[in-house]
Write an enzyme that holds these catalytic residues in place. Sequence first.
Site, PDB file in Angstrom:
ATOM      1  N   LYS A  79      31.975 -18.338  -8.422  1.00 47.89           N
ATOM      2  CA  LYS A  79      32.448 -19.140  -7.600  1.00 47.89           C
ATOM      3  C   LYS A  79      33.175 -18.182  -6.319  1.00 47.89           C
ATOM      4  O   LYS A  79      33.985 -17.149  -6.736  1.00 47.89           O
ATOM      5  CB  LYS A  79      33.403 -19.984  -7.657  1.00 47.89           C
ATOM      6  CG  LYS A  79      33.975 -21.287  -6.764  1.00 47.89           C
ATOM      7  CD  LYS A  79      34.758 -22.340  -7.233  1.00 47.89           C
ATOM      8  CE  LYS A  79      35.166 -23.350  -6.375  1.00 47.89           C
ATOM      9  NZ  LYS A  79      36.116 -24.385  -6.542  1.00 47.89           N
ATOM     10  N   SER A 154      34.788 -28.851  -5.559  1.00 44.49           N
ATOM     11  CA  SER A 154      34.626 -27.763  -4.735  1.00 44.49           C
ATOM     12  C   SER A 154      33.520 -26.964  -5.046  1.00 44.49           C
ATOM     13  O   SER A 154      32.911 -26.098  -4.457  1.00 44.49           O
ATOM     14  CB  SER A 154      35.765 -27.278  -4.020  1.00 44.49           C
ATOM     15  OG  SER A 154      36.377 -26.393  -5.113  1.00 44.49           O
ATOM     16  N   SER A 178      37.332 -30.058  -9.497  1.00 47.06           N
ATOM     17  CA  SER A 178      36.122 -29.275  -8.967  1.00 47.06           C
ATOM     18  C   SER A 178      35.372 -28.582  -9.929  1.00 47.06           C
ATOM     19  O   SER A 178      34.379 -27.939  -9.183  1.00 47.06           O
ATOM     20  CB  SER A 178      36.866 -27.981  -7.870  1.00 47.06           C
ATOM     21  OG  SER A 178      37.587 -28.838  -6.729  1.00 47.06           O
TER      22      SER A 178
END
Length: 491
Positions: A79, A154, A178
Amino acid sequence: MSYLNQSLKDIHTQLHNKELTVKQLVEEALQRIEDVDGEIQAFITVDEQGAKQKATELDKQADTEGNRGLLFGLPAGIKDNISTKDVRTTCASKLLDNFVPVYNATVVQKLEEAQSVMLGKLNMDEFAMGSSNENSGYTASRNPWHTDYVPGGSSGGAAAAVAAREVYFALGSDTGGSIRQPAAFCGIVGLKPTYGLVSRFGLVAFASSLDQIGPLTKTVEDAAYVLQSIAGHDAKDSTSADVDVPDYMSALTGDVKGLRIAVPKEYIGEGIDPEVREKVLAALKTLVSMGATWEEVSLPHSEYAVPSYYIIASSEASSNLARFDGVRYGKRAQGAENLLDLYKKTRSEGFGDEVKRRVMLGTYALSSGYYDAYYKKAQKVRTLIKQDFENILERYDVIVGPTTPTTAFKVGEKVDDPLTMYVEDILTIPVNLAGVPAMSVPCGFSQEGLPVGLQIIGKAFDESTVLRVAHAYEQHTDHHRAVPALGGKQS
């Protein structure tokens, strides 16, 4: 069958027998990215040269050294809010568009020691603020099961990349769901470890008391391997817990006989989509058939979790993001007349709307005269929520319910209604406030063909039980074997 669809043990056996090289594995993953990432847009940066160089190094080592890392040769995505030395780390924000870290996050260093191969950085909501990936400063990732739908957020790019078999596994971060919410939306496994079990050093902070790094994988077994590689105390992170790390793979016994499951009535009642509820109740029936028992319980303060979370998380974000001022990191606005003007122009131009909204909310909640009314009260509610979990987990082994109230929604459907978007996290946020571990595993598909996630919540630092339950359930189902059709074909 694609190598990226095979089990970790099968891949390692082929590597050991020299039937497969790391170079072949990495080249297959890079080709998959080339073939399908235009559809799902999971990557912000692909480090093709670095990945090929690493693959060559590992193949040479395999010829000369006996011992191999736990994740030897496996292609991974990271990420884009986790620092990677010499590889751009943007947090999906134009403010950090040109930011290249000079050091690795501890988890990235641990993945290197486990000998995985990083393919690149994955898309996300800007600074991890969002539940749909539509707040990215670059592009909105798409759900591999239906590209008109969001992958969640996210860590939406991470979940989409794993589901699409672009990477073998990914690392994400979970501040209010997330990791688990996009895992549920994309039909894969997502684990948020106990707060403090995995180092946050090198994670660009959103809300420091809530953020936690964890794995997104195809299977529970893969999640156990990745967690084994990244867990443990880190002197560089003052919130890192100095606890023993057990052997997570040994927990995967397939046995849940005698297991006591609590099911909060708030998690299967009003507001939960009937199809989601049906799949979760069917999963509970499966666990009962394996020897577990379940009872309905209550988490009475759950209804206050969302407002409390958005006060606490936004307050911490307003403080953490103050460092992005055009002086030390990333973008610097042109034409500023003085230092204050530089701050205002840089942040106005660099941050997206959702980040600005949360920074303003947090700054207001922390301001003189309002601190007690908002931030202090939210922290008191957080303590009550934490006590709810502790009380139930004294009497039960795990808490089980849906990961999300609905399946994935359409791109653009909720982007103009932030309050409706915030409620999407109603079943995941309480876990972050309590600091306990939780995992999402696939438990079926809706009539539209969209995945449904089952959430399993455990006691603090008892990831072993969470993994045991999730693995046992997974072995009795085929949901995790389904692969989305992309590029006109399946992986």
